[in-house]
Enzyme design. Structure first.
Site, PDB file in Angstrom:
ATOM      1  N   THR A   1       5.003   2.271   6.074  1.00  0.00           N
ATOM      2  CA  THR A   1       3.592   1.873   6.167  1.00  0.00           C
ATOM      3  C   THR A   1       2.895   2.776   7.169  1.00  0.00           C
ATOM      4  OG1 THR A   1       2.002   0.246   6.989  1.00  0.00           O
ATOM      5  CG2 THR A   1       4.215  -0.025   7.792  1.00  0.00           C
TER       6      THR A   1
ATOM      7  N   ASP B   1       0.614   1.721   8.879  1.00  0.00           N
ATOM      8  CA  ASP B   1       0.208   0.842   9.992  1.00  0.00           C
ATOM      9  C   ASP B   1       1.218   0.844  11.153  1.00  0.00           C
ATOM     10  OD1 ASP B   1      -1.828   0.172   8.262  1.00  0.00           O
ATOM     11  OD2 ASP B   1      -0.910  -1.716   7.631  1.00  0.00           O
TER      12      ASP B   1
ATOM     13  N   GLU C   1      -9.681  -1.079  12.025  1.00  0.00           N
ATOM     14  CA  GLU C   1     -10.382  -1.965  11.076  1.00  0.00           C
ATOM     15  C   GLU C   1     -10.213  -3.455  11.419  1.00  0.00           C
ATOM     16  OE1 GLU C   1      -8.626  -1.388   7.203  1.00  0.00           O
ATOM     17  OE2 GLU C   1      -6.625  -1.896   7.914  1.00  0.00           O
TER      18      GLU C   1
ATOM     19  N   GLY D   1       0.846  -1.206   0.000  1.00  0.00           N
ATOM     20  CA  GLY D   1       0.000   0.000   0.000  1.00  0.00           C
ATOM     21  C   GLY D   1       0.871   1.243   0.000  1.00  0.00           C
TER      22      GLY D   1
ATOM     23  N   ARG E   1     -23.696   6.752  14.467  1.00  0.00           N
ATOM     24  CA  ARG E   1     -23.333   6.828  13.046  1.00  0.00           C
ATOM     25  C   ARG E   1     -21.899   6.320  12.863  1.00  0.00           C
ATOM     26  NH1 ARG E   1     -27.984   8.028  12.693  1.00  0.00           N
ATOM     27  NH2 ARG E   1     -28.946   9.793  11.629  1.00  0.00           N
TER      28      ARG E   1
ATOM     29  N   ARG F   1      -4.161   7.513   3.731  1.00  0.00           N
ATOM     30  CA  ARG F   1      -2.939   7.212   2.978  1.00  0.00           C
ATOM     31  C   ARG F   1      -2.594   8.289   1.960  1.00  0.00           C
ATOM     32  NH1 ARG F   1      -3.595   1.128   1.512  1.00  0.00           N
ATOM     33  NH2 ARG F   1      -3.290   1.904  -0.602  1.00  0.00           N
TER      34      ARG F   1
ATOM     35  N   GLY G   1      -5.017   0.212   9.729  1.00  0.00           N
ATOM     36  CA  GLY G   1      -3.992  -0.319  10.631  1.00  0.00           C
ATOM     37  C   GLY G   1      -3.799  -1.817  10.506  1.00  0.00           C
ATOM     38  N   ARG G   2      -4.646  -2.425   9.687  1.00  0.00           N
ATOM     39  CA  ARG G   2      -4.606  -3.878   9.500  1.00  0.00           C
ATOM     40  C   ARG G   2      -4.723  -4.594  10.846  1.00  0.00           C
ATOM     41  NH1 ARG G   2      -3.536  -6.208   4.381  1.00  0.00           N
ATOM     42  NH2 ARG G   2      -1.689  -4.996   3.887  1.00  0.00           N
TER      43      ARG G   2
END
Ligand code: F6P
Length: 349
Positions: free
Chosen positions: A125, A127, A222, A10, A272, A281, A170-171
């Protein structure tokens, strides 16, 4: 020397800053020649590259994305891939390769070193999960973007007396959630390293209401998951069949919307979701990321000239050092629980 450079995985803010630093250091300090492979390992497999001179690198320091392009191509998933990488590098006259990437790209680099390819790694990254370095460039920018978003979510959440669940990237690690959650004053921060009990989260949100705090920001990574039990089963069912990439990573996302629905259903508080996604990113890197990427780029070229192949440049205690690539990719760097529980935990609820 002729040095090749590639960006894999990414993208993240700071990739162009590192390219610029590698090119300028090589050309101006060592009189090297530099070529850039297009779209990560895909470019090496196909022999697709461009010349990189000082002129091409003017004014790219501040620009997000990557002028080289990137991909999640895994040469070890391509028939004859590693041999083709080695022969193309040789055929292109490349003496050494600077591989800029996260754990996947650097994992490939580490395996290639074992096959005799001369590679130096540079960790990047958003992350911040690469072991061996305390920080990767891209992370600071992502945290800044997420924090600004949370600041904005606070004002609308307060106006409407709502719970807003903000899903960040952040995987499988919660660095962005933890930093942005602390910086943004979130009521709850949910990370993959510590599976959450949704009923407890709801209880804490109810207590806030009882204290007169009618709005709450819940930051969720996530990759966060409910702790073992019916909620974990429900979430596993909701994500059944998610697609994977060439490195076997599941495409994440959706926990924010699921949580917002469940929080509203269980507490009655209007909720919400907001998914920040790739906004984290994109765009210009922060000054911190520009400096870190530049330091890494200069250090990578010096490592090449010292013959330090199989090493990755890294930040440790403020200094740029070299660490073995295989050690750096052997595990993910998960969130420091002292920070998550000892600091973020103080403000939860
Ligand atoms: O590794 C960086 C990252 O942005 C992760 O945080 C996220 O899970 C993933 O990449 C998204 O990948 P893609 O851009 O391929 O959807």
């Amino acid at each position: 020397m002729r040095i090749g450079i590639l960006n894999g995985g990414g993208d993240c803010p700071g990739l162009n800053a590192v390219t610029r630093a590698v090119v300028l250091t090589s050309r101006l300090r060592h009189d090297d020649d530099v070529i850039g492979y297009l779209d990560g390992w895909k470019g090496v497999l196909e022999g697709a590259h461009i010349p990189l001179g000082v002129e091409r690198c003017r004014e790219i320091l501040t620009i997000g994305g990557t002028i080289l392009g990137t991909s999640r191509t895994n040469p070890y998933k391509v028939e004859g891939g590693p041999a083709r990488v080695a022969s193309n590098l040789h055929g292109n006259g490349v003496d050494a390769l600077v591989a800029v990437g996260g754990e996947d790209t650097l994992g490939v680099a580490s395996k290639l070193v074992a096959e005799g390819v001369k590679v130096v790694g540079v960790p990047k990254t958003i992350d911040n999960d690469v072991a061996g370095t305390e920080v990767t460039f891209g992370f600071d920018t992502a945290v800044q973007i997420a924090t600004e978003a949370i600041d904005r979510l606070h004002t609308t959440a307060e106006s409407h007396h709502r719970v807003i669940v903000c899903e960040v990237m952040g995987r499988h690690v919660g660095w962005i959630a933890t930093y942005a959650g602390i910086a943004g004053g979130a009521a709850e921060i949910l990370v993959p390293e510590v599976p959450f009990f949704l009923d407890e989260v709801c209880d804490r949100l109810r207590k806030r209401h009882q204290r007169g705090q009618f709005s709450s920001i819940v930051v969720v990574s996530e990759g966060a998951v409910p702790a073992v039990g019916p909620d974990a089963e429900a979430w596993a069912k909701a994500t059944e069949g998610a697609s994977t990439d060439a490195f076997g990573h599941v495409r994440l996302g959706g926990i924010g919307a699921w949580l917002a629905d469940e929080i509203e259903r269980r507490t009655g508080f209007e909720s919400r979701p907001t998914i920040l996604g790739h906004i984290q990113r994109g765009g210009t890197p922060t000054a911190y990321d520009r400096v870190l990427a530049t330091r890494f780029g200069v250090a990578a070229v010096e490592a090449v000239h010292d013959g330090a192949f199989g090493m990755m440049v890294a930040l440790r205690a403020g200094d740029v050092v070299r660490v073995p690539l295989d050690e750096a990719v052997s595990k993910s760097k998960t969130v420091d629980l002292g920070l998550y529980e000892g600091v973020a935990g103080v403000f939860s609820g």
